[in-house]
Design an enzyme around this catalytic site. Structure first.
Site, PDB file in Angstrom:
ATOM      1  N   ARG A 284       0.825  -1.211   0.000  1.00  0.00           N
ATOM      2  CA  ARG A 284       0.000   0.000   0.000  1.00  0.00           C
ATOM      3  C   ARG A 284       0.858   1.259   0.000  1.00  0.00           C
ATOM      4  NH1 ARG A 284      -4.646  -2.819   3.903  1.00  0.00           N
ATOM      5  NH2 ARG A 284      -5.376  -4.177   2.207  1.00  0.00           N
ATOM      6  N   VAL A 403      -6.823  -2.600  -6.771  1.00  0.00           N
ATOM      7  CA  VAL A 403      -5.756  -3.526  -6.382  1.00  0.00           C
ATOM      8  C   VAL A 403      -5.218  -3.204  -4.991  1.00  0.00           C
ATOM      9  CG1 VAL A 403      -5.088  -3.954  -8.772  1.00  0.00           C
ATOM     10  CG2 VAL A 403      -4.011  -2.075  -7.524  1.00  0.00           C
ATOM     11  N   GLU A 404      -4.603  -4.223  -4.374  1.00  0.00           N
ATOM     12  CA  GLU A 404      -4.066  -4.112  -3.006  1.00  0.00           C
ATOM     13  C   GLU A 404      -5.130  -3.698  -1.998  1.00  0.00           C
ATOM     14  OE1 GLU A 404      -1.179  -4.844  -1.689  1.00  0.00           O
ATOM     15  OE2 GLU A 404       0.051  -5.227  -3.465  1.00  0.00           O
ATOM     16  N   GLY A 405      -6.369  -4.072  -2.250  1.00  0.00           N
ATOM     17  CA  GLY A 405      -7.461  -3.743  -1.345  1.00  0.00           C
ATOM     18  C   GLY A 405      -8.305  -2.614  -1.894  1.00  0.00           C
ATOM     19  N   GLN A 410     -10.350  -0.658   2.467  1.00  0.00           N
ATOM     20  CA  GLN A 410      -9.539   0.310   3.207  1.00  0.00           C
ATOM     21  C   GLN A 410     -10.383   1.047   4.241  1.00  0.00           C
ATOM     22  OE1 GLN A 410      -6.495  -0.207   2.648  1.00  0.00           O
ATOM     23  NE2 GLN A 410      -6.816  -1.299   0.724  1.00  0.00           N
TER      24      GLN A 410
END
Length: 422
Positions: A284, A403-405, A410
């Protein structure tokens, strides 16, 4: 962002980082720009740089690989990794600044100067024995590339519910009924399942693939998941997942009775999800840095445009509707950068960063989305042209919010740290 002599924190860029950033600029000018120029519209025109199924052409792929190799030789590519693993042990703050600096060049082939999804991540540092020389070391040297295979067709954000299986032959029918995900078959593991939206899957020499090795009812939601090293010739490549802005980069991985020897377990059996969670903040941080860098690039370019473009007898930057869009973008990008530096600094202090990482990921990527939209808007119809470089970054801005959450993940994480939700 470094500690000063009074014990506080300074936002000044230290001398070592300045030298690295200057060296990156020199490297791009000397090594990357000639490759991009030689490719010409083979790279800039997606119709020429991709095959019908979305796969990159050999010219584009070789250009990427050449940039990666040269960067590794120059000591840049995986410089955030420990020296013992072949890196340079630069701090998270320096890595953040370097990632942002590259993105501020506009997001072309320069992005491969520093390791991304195709390169070594901390999870691969769990390599032991022959794994080090066979997988970790050549990936650090950019001689091989990898992929992180966790997402499945029915499970993205809910990845602990993955359905990938690895079973004993004689236990298969029973385990299918019980939901068992993976069992040992002698000194081998037999994998079955599908992974989807896996970045670099079409070109990886091996993937780090997650499978459930103990049922949830025994190991818990996050336990019972193991990471396996699976080589390219051992799995089938399914359809290309040609997301707009990421054509040719992602594909489906199909596992059909793939036998993996015991020495291909990466890390500890049943502990892979916990290990991966330890490195969420780094991913992140990197995406936040890219979002800030892209936003800075767009603001600088759009700022130049509105001070030159004239309408109704004056430059369009003098119209409040135009100037306010870019001023708001500058203010929010400034704040996002501050959040990124704070996260990087806390990581360098080995402090807990779960909330900070989610704040940066959510805020920075949404700021980029707003800035990209504003940059297109101030260009009017010209901003919508397919070959306009802004459109690539509009697509990237939308991808980074997934992407990446996702945004929702979040915000949920932030709410959990606030004690609002269970």
């Amino acid at each position: 962002m470094v500690a000063n002599t009074t014990g506080g924190v300074s936002f000044d860029t230290d001398g070592e980082t300045e030298l690295i950033l200057d060296s990156l600029d020199e490297f791009i000018e000397r090594e990357v720009e000639p490759i991009v120029e030689e490719l010409g519209d083979v790279y800039t025109n997606p119709r020429k740089g991709h095959h019908e199924n979305g796969r990159w052409t050999d010219e584009v792929l070789e250009a990427r690989e050449e940039i990666r190799r040269r960067s590794a030789e120059g000591g840049f590519y995986a410089m955030n990794l420990p020296e013992a693993a072949g890196g340079e042990s630069v701090s998270p703050v320096t890595w953040y600044r370097a990632k942002k600096h590259l993105a501020a060049h506009g997001g072309g082939l320069e992005r491969y100067v520093l390791a991304g999804p195709e390169g070594p991540k901390p999870l691969l540092l769990q390599a032991k024995g022959e794994q080090v020389e066979r997988y970790l070391a050549p990936t650090v040297r950019a001689e091989k590339s990898t992929a992180f295979a966790q997402t499945e067709p029915g499970y993205g954000s809910d990845s602990p519910n993955m359905e990938t299986t690895a079973e004993k032959n004689e236990a298969r029918s029973a385990s299918e009924r019980s939901g068992t995900a993976a069992e040992k078959d002698g000194d081998e593991w037999v994998l079955n399942g599908r992974k989807q939206w896996i970045t670099n899957a079409p070109y990886a020499d091996f993937v780090q693939l997650f499978a459930r090795t103990t049922p949830q009812e025994e190991a818990g939601r996050y336990g019972g998941i193991t990471c396996f090293i699976v080589e390219r010739e051992e799995y089938e490549l399914g359809s290309y997942n040609n997301a707009v802005g990421a054509e040719g980069m992602q594909a489906e991985i199909v596992l059909d009775d793939v036998r993996i020897p015991e020495d291909r377990v990466l890390g500890e059996v049943d502990e892979a999800f916990y290990a991966a969670m330890e490195f969420l903040s780094l991913g992140r941080l990197e995406l936040g840095a890219e979002a800030v860098g892209y936003a800075e690039y767009l603001l600088e370019d759009a700022g130049e445009y509105v001070t030159e473009r004239e309408a109704f007898g004056r430059t369009i930057g003098n119209f409040q509707q135009v100037s306010t869009k870019l001023a708001r973008g500058r203010a929010k990008t400034y704040a996002a950068d501050a959040a990124g530096l704070k996260l990087a600094w806390k990581m360098a202090q080995d402090e807990r960063t779960v909330m900070d990482a989610s704040v940066l990921k959510w805020f920075a990527t949404n700021v980029l989305w707003e800035v990209a939209d504003a940059a297109v808007q101030v260009h009017g119809a010209n901003g919508l042209a397919e070959d306009h470089p802004y459109m690539d970054l509009v697509h990237q801005a939308r991808i980074l919010r997934i992407v990446e959450g996702t945004d929702e993940i979040q915000l949920n994480t932030i709410a959990k740290t606030m004690g609002i939700v269970d």
